[in-house]
Scaffold this active site. Structure first.
Site, PDB file in Angstrom:
ATOM      1  N   ARG A 230       0.859  -1.180   0.000  1.00 55.22           N
ATOM      2  CA  ARG A 230       0.000   0.000   0.000  1.00 55.22           C
ATOM      3  C   ARG A 230       0.897   1.232   0.000  1.00 55.22           C
ATOM      4  O   ARG A 230       1.955   1.250   0.631  1.00 55.22           O
ATOM      5  CB  ARG A 230      -0.939   0.026   1.211  1.00 55.22           C
ATOM      6  CG  ARG A 230      -2.079  -0.978   1.148  1.00 55.22           C
ATOM      7  CD  ARG A 230      -3.055  -0.639   0.036  1.00 55.22           C
ATOM      8  NE  ARG A 230      -4.221  -1.518   0.005  1.00 55.22           N
ATOM      9  CZ  ARG A 230      -4.310  -2.640  -0.701  1.00 55.22           C
ATOM     10  NH1 ARG A 230      -3.265  -3.039  -1.405  1.00 55.22           N
ATOM     11  NH2 ARG A 230      -5.408  -3.359  -0.696  1.00 55.22           N
ATOM     12  N   GLU A 258      -3.308   7.920  -3.952  1.00 53.99           N
ATOM     13  CA  GLU A 258      -3.688   7.003  -5.025  1.00 53.99           C
ATOM     14  C   GLU A 258      -5.174   7.183  -5.333  1.00 53.99           C
ATOM     15  O   GLU A 258      -5.992   7.188  -4.404  1.00 53.99           O
ATOM     16  CB  GLU A 258      -3.418   5.562  -4.597  1.00 53.99           C
ATOM     17  CG  GLU A 258      -3.580   4.554  -5.713  1.00 53.99           C
ATOM     18  CD  GLU A 258      -3.205   3.148  -5.304  1.00 53.99           C
ATOM     19  OE1 GLU A 258      -4.067   2.249  -5.453  1.00 53.99           O
ATOM     20  OE2 GLU A 258      -2.071   2.948  -4.816  1.00 53.99           O
ATOM     21  N   HIS A 277      -1.318   0.182  -9.702  1.00 52.97           N
ATOM     22  CA  HIS A 277      -1.936  -0.776  -8.765  1.00 52.97           C
ATOM     23  C   HIS A 277      -2.577  -1.947  -9.513  1.00 52.97           C
ATOM     24  O   HIS A 277      -3.775  -2.207  -9.387  1.00 52.97           O
ATOM     25  CB  HIS A 277      -2.977  -0.067  -7.887  1.00 52.97           C
ATOM     26  CG  HIS A 277      -3.240  -0.806  -6.601  1.00 52.97           C
ATOM     27  ND1 HIS A 277      -3.699  -0.176  -5.473  1.00 52.97           N
ATOM     28  CD2 HIS A 277      -3.121  -2.113  -6.265  1.00 52.97           C
ATOM     29  CE1 HIS A 277      -3.860  -1.061  -4.490  1.00 52.97           C
ATOM     30  NE2 HIS A 277      -3.511  -2.239  -4.947  1.00 52.97           N
TER      31      HIS A 277
END
Length: 312
Positions: A230, A258, A277
């Site tokens: 993350r 993000e 991602h």
């Protein structure tokens, strides 16, 4: 199945309902259309396959009978926050292990692409330039894996042919089948000798900005930081300072913030490779998620303890 049977909401992609436990009442939701039934009747919720926490959490307040949520991701930090707001006991399960191999594969891809100068070669190709250079190799390098779970273990398997020295880190000291796993408390010493540091740890209050300015500063000159966990595990401002001058390099499948907004300095920082991602998202993901949901529903219908329960 009757109208009084426990209500289950499944992702819209879940189309094979015939082989599910017959004593549950199923509905499917895509996250965009109207709710398929009254949220107040739902006892088991598997959200739509999306990263948008606003979509996932939209029906939660109305799910007054909710007993279990099966997340479709390994990371559940945002969903935990939303469930805590309900102030009633709900079992949260994650999908850890399901995307492990595909995420480990991307981690290896990012390592090799960064070390062998693939971004630079692509840039030269776009300009029609023949620009040979000598780049680094992965063979016999030291790789520190921070978060030695399913992804970390799968990555070590992929690294084996390269003869890498693998150092494993998790929350506590323990032994694995491949060797010792060190406590995260040892990181300040361990990062100093690692050529490559791979982050595959869950985001928790303890790991948020784990790689802050102090820990990044202890990494050796020229080291590569790879993040497939993350974005918030890393202090973005501190990383920018270390990469801007070229002391460190980074390969990031996740960022903080993000999605990474257009114009953010990370996009233009030399030595930083970014993917949006995508670690978990391969054609094998959905069949594996379906298999997990089937197992969970079988357990739920039988009153058995669910798999992959997230401590809260």
């Amino acid at each position: 199945m009757t109208a009084s049977s426990p209500q289950v909401w499944l992702p819209a992609q879940f189309t094979h309902l015939a082989d599910l436990p017959p004593d549950l009442n199923y509905a499917r939701w895509d996250g965009r259309s109207a709710f398929p039934s009254d949220p107040a009747a739902v006892e088991f919720y598997a959200p739509p396959l999306t990263k948008d926490i606003d979509v996932i959490s939209k029906p939660l307040a109305g799910m007054t009978r909710l007993r279990a949520v099966q997340a479709l991701s390994s990371g559940t930090d945002e969903l935990r926050v939303e469930l805590d707001r309900l102030q009633r006991p709900v079992t949260l399960c994650d999908a850890r292990g399901v995307p492990a191999r595909s995420t480990a594969e991307l981690a290896l891809t990012l390592i090799l692409a960064s070390l062998r100068g693939i971004p630079e070669s692509l840039s030269a190709q776009e300009r029609g330039l023949w620009s040979p250079r000598t780049y680094q190799t992965l063979y016999e390098r030291s790789v520190l894996i921070v978060g030695y779970g399913a992804v970390g273990s799968a990555l070590e398997e992929l690294l084996a042919p390269f003869g890498c020295v693998v150092i494993r880190v998790a929350s506590h000291d323990r032994n694995s089948g491949r060797g010792p796993v060190h406590s995260v408390a040892r990181l300040p010493r361990l990062v100093t000798d690692a050529d490559i540091v791979v982050l595959s740890t869950p985001l928790t209050p303890k790991t948020r900005q784990l790689f802050d300015a102090g820990l990044l500063a202890r990494m050796k000159d020229g080291a590569l930081l790879v993040n497939v966990s993350r974005g918030a595990v890393v202090d973005t401002d501190a990383l920018l300072k270390e990469t801007h001058g070229g002391r460190l390099r980074a390969a990031l499948d996740v960022t903080d913030p993000e999605p990474l907004p257009s114009g953010h300095p990370l996009w233009a920082t030399p030595g930083v490779l970014i993917t949006p991602h995508i670690g978990a998202f391969t054609p094998s993901l959905w069949p594996r998620l379906e298999a997990l949901i089937r197992r969970q529903l079988t357990r739920f219908a039988a009153g058995e303890e669910l798999e992959n329960i997230v401590p809260r």
